[in-house]
Motif scaffolding. Structure first.
Motif, PDB file in Angstrom:
ATOM      1  N   PRO A  81       0.836  -1.210   0.000  1.00  0.00           N
ATOM      2  CA  PRO A  81       0.000   0.000   0.000  1.00  0.00           C
ATOM      3  C   PRO A  81       0.868   1.257   0.000  1.00  0.00           C
ATOM      4  O   PRO A  81       1.883   1.325   0.677  1.00  0.00           O
ATOM      5  N   MET A  82       0.442   2.248  -0.780  1.00  0.00           N
ATOM      6  CA  MET A  82       1.123   3.533  -0.840  1.00  0.00           C
ATOM      7  C   MET A  82       0.108   4.637  -0.538  1.00  0.00           C
ATOM      8  O   MET A  82      -1.097   4.370  -0.466  1.00  0.00           O
ATOM      9  N   PRO A  83       0.557   5.885  -0.335  1.00  0.00           N
ATOM     10  CA  PRO A  83      -0.378   6.945   0.061  1.00  0.00           C
ATOM     11  C   PRO A  83      -1.592   7.107  -0.851  1.00  0.00           C
ATOM     12  O   PRO A  83      -2.696   7.311  -0.376  1.00  0.00           O
ATOM     13  N   PHE A  84      -1.423   7.034  -2.180  1.00  0.00           N
ATOM     14  CA  PHE A  84      -2.533   7.285  -3.088  1.00  0.00           C
ATOM     15  C   PHE A  84      -2.913   6.079  -3.934  1.00  0.00           C
ATOM     16  O   PHE A  84      -3.818   6.152  -4.764  1.00  0.00           O
ATOM     17  N   THR A  85      -2.230   4.983  -3.743  1.00  0.00           N
ATOM     18  CA  THR A  85      -2.519   3.772  -4.516  1.00  0.00           C
ATOM     19  C   THR A  85      -1.897   2.585  -3.798  1.00  0.00           C
ATOM     20  O   THR A  85      -1.385   2.729  -2.685  1.00  0.00           O
ATOM     21  N   SER A  86      -1.940   1.432  -4.406  1.00  0.00           N
ATOM     22  CA  SER A  86      -1.265   0.263  -3.849  1.00  0.00           C
ATOM     23  C   SER A  86      -0.806  -0.622  -5.004  1.00  0.00           C
ATOM     24  O   SER A  86      -1.430  -0.637  -6.071  1.00  0.00           O
ATOM     25  N   TYR A  87       0.284  -1.337  -4.779  1.00  0.00           N
ATOM     26  CA  TYR A  87       0.845  -2.219  -5.801  1.00  0.00           C
ATOM     27  C   TYR A  87       0.814  -3.652  -5.294  1.00  0.00           C
ATOM     28  O   TYR A  87       1.053  -3.900  -4.109  1.00  0.00           O
ATOM     29  N   THR A  88       0.516  -4.574  -6.198  1.00  0.00           N
ATOM     30  CA  THR A  88       0.501  -5.993  -5.853  1.00  0.00           C
ATOM     31  C   THR A  88       1.501  -6.719  -6.730  1.00  0.00           C
ATOM     32  O   THR A  88       1.417  -6.661  -7.962  1.00  0.00           O
ATOM     33  N   TYR A  89       2.456  -7.384  -6.097  1.00  0.00           N
ATOM     34  CA  TYR A  89       3.485  -8.144  -6.800  1.00  0.00           C
ATOM     35  C   TYR A  89       3.180  -9.628  -6.605  1.00  0.00           C
ATOM     36  O   TYR A  89       2.929 -10.070  -5.480  1.00  0.00           O
ATOM     37  N   ILE A  90       3.198 -10.384  -7.686  1.00  0.00           N
ATOM     38  CA  ILE A  90       2.838 -11.802  -7.595  1.00  0.00           C
ATOM     39  C   ILE A  90       3.946 -12.677  -8.182  1.00  0.00           C
ATOM     40  O   ILE A  90       4.565 -12.333  -9.176  1.00  0.00           O
ATOM     41  N   ALA A  91       4.174 -13.806  -7.517  1.00  0.00           N
ATOM     42  CA  ALA A  91       5.168 -14.782  -7.975  1.00  0.00           C
ATOM     43  C   ALA A  91       4.573 -16.179  -8.039  1.00  0.00           C
ATOM     44  O   ALA A  91       5.294 -17.149  -8.271  1.00  0.00           O
ATOM     45  N   ASP A  92       3.280 -16.286  -7.858  1.00  0.00           N
ATOM     46  CA  ASP A  92       2.590 -17.566  -7.925  1.00  0.00           C
ATOM     47  C   ASP A  92       2.140 -17.801  -9.368  1.00  0.00           C
ATOM     48  O   ASP A  92       1.383 -16.994  -9.913  1.00  0.00           O
ATOM     49  N   PRO A  93       2.586 -18.867 -10.009  1.00  0.00           N
ATOM     50  CA  PRO A  93       2.218 -19.113 -11.417  1.00  0.00           C
ATOM     51  C   PRO A  93       0.713 -19.100 -11.657  1.00  0.00           C
ATOM     52  O   PRO A  93       0.260 -18.598 -12.688  1.00  0.00           O
TER      53      PRO A  93
END
Length: 296
Positions: A81-93
């Protein structure tokens, strides 16, 4: 006497600021404590109210990939989570397939992604959504389905894989340390330029020469990616300083190389067409003579 009377009649006028200050001093720390307590079982980055995970992310600014890998060792999906948005990083095939294939339409890149990456990717297939993306996807799929392209790609990839193998073999004989990330980048760049542009840029030559296009492309990739965690990039872009100034220089080098390739390919196509037209004219003039010779 007047001040004393006023304070006795309206004590709240004097007590109110102190009450507010005490309230803030009690509530805000409690809010922070409760917020962090609710995250005690979460496996991703710990966040702060309003700030999200920005503090931890800035502390790991120069080791972003290592930082994410540390979380990936615990969980295959990391939400930041970031102040104005959020990022999702995935490593599950399975999750990667869900996003990129099964439910691709549910995960548009969006305006934020487009604005960050536009300087490098423009409105190409990697930076577009909706109908614009579908048109490019259709064109690309037809090109990559070509049998000639498949055969040519196989030859090119095999050729550059052998070059990489030769470099690694020599490094082993010399007991020399190599940077595999750089070598794989050179392999990818050489292969794509050969298949996509028909140009040999030679970064995988045995002496691993410097290549301004390769270096600039790598630099531009890094800078536009770091825009996602650096909220000050727009300010640096406005004043053309720091990483954004370096990005402008890198993009200019990339554009110069790309447009020179385009001009060269257009000239080659024009020359090939002119040659074919001359050959056809020559055949047309020779055919009546040949027929006359046969008739006599």
């Amino acid at each position: 006497m007047e001040d004393k009377t006023l304070s006795s009649v309206y004590p709240s006028l004097y007590e109110f600021p102190m009450t507010i200050t005490m309230f803030v001093c009690m509530v805000i720390p409690a809010w922070f404590i409760i917020h962090r307590w609710n995250q005690r079982n979460e496996k991703g980055p710990k966040t702060w109210p309003l700030l999200g995970a920005s503090i931890e992310q800035f502390l790991n600014y120069d080791r972003m990939h290592d930082w994410l890998v540390e979380y990936f060792s615990v969980t295959k999906t990391v939400k930041v989570p970031m102040p104005f948005t959020s990022y999702t990083y995935i490593a599950d095939p399975a999750n990667v397939e869900h996003v990129l294939k099964t439910n691709f339409a549910n995960y548009p890149k969006g305006e934020t992604y487009h604005s960050y990456m536009e300087v490098l990717l423009g409105d190409g297939i990697f930076n577009s959504d909706g109908e614009h993306w579908r048109r490019q996807r259709k064109t690309a799929s037809l090109e990559f389905a070509s049998r000639n392209l498949k055969e040519f790609s196989t030859i090119v990839f095999r050729e550059y894989a052998l070059k990489l193998s030769s470099i690694l073999g020599q490094a082993s004989l010399d007991n020399k340390e190599v940077d595999m990330q750089e070598l794989l980048m050179r392999l990818t760049l050489d292969s794509i330029c050969k298949v996509g542009f028909g140009v040999e840029i030679g970064t995988l030559a045995p002496h691993l020469p410097n290549n301004s296009f390769a270096k600039s492309f790598d630099t531009a990739q890094i800078i536009v990616t770091l825009r996602f965690i650096n909220p000050l990039w727009r300010i640096k872009k406005f004043f053309n300083v720091g990483s954004e100034a370096l990005l402008d220089q890198s993009i200019k080098t990339i554009d110069d190389f790309t447009y020179s390739v385009i001009r060269k390919r257009k000239a080659e196509i024009k020359e090939a067409r002119a040659t074919n037209e001359n050959d056809n004219k020559l055949d047309a003039t020779q055919q009546p003579q040949l027929s006359h010779g046969l008739s006599t």
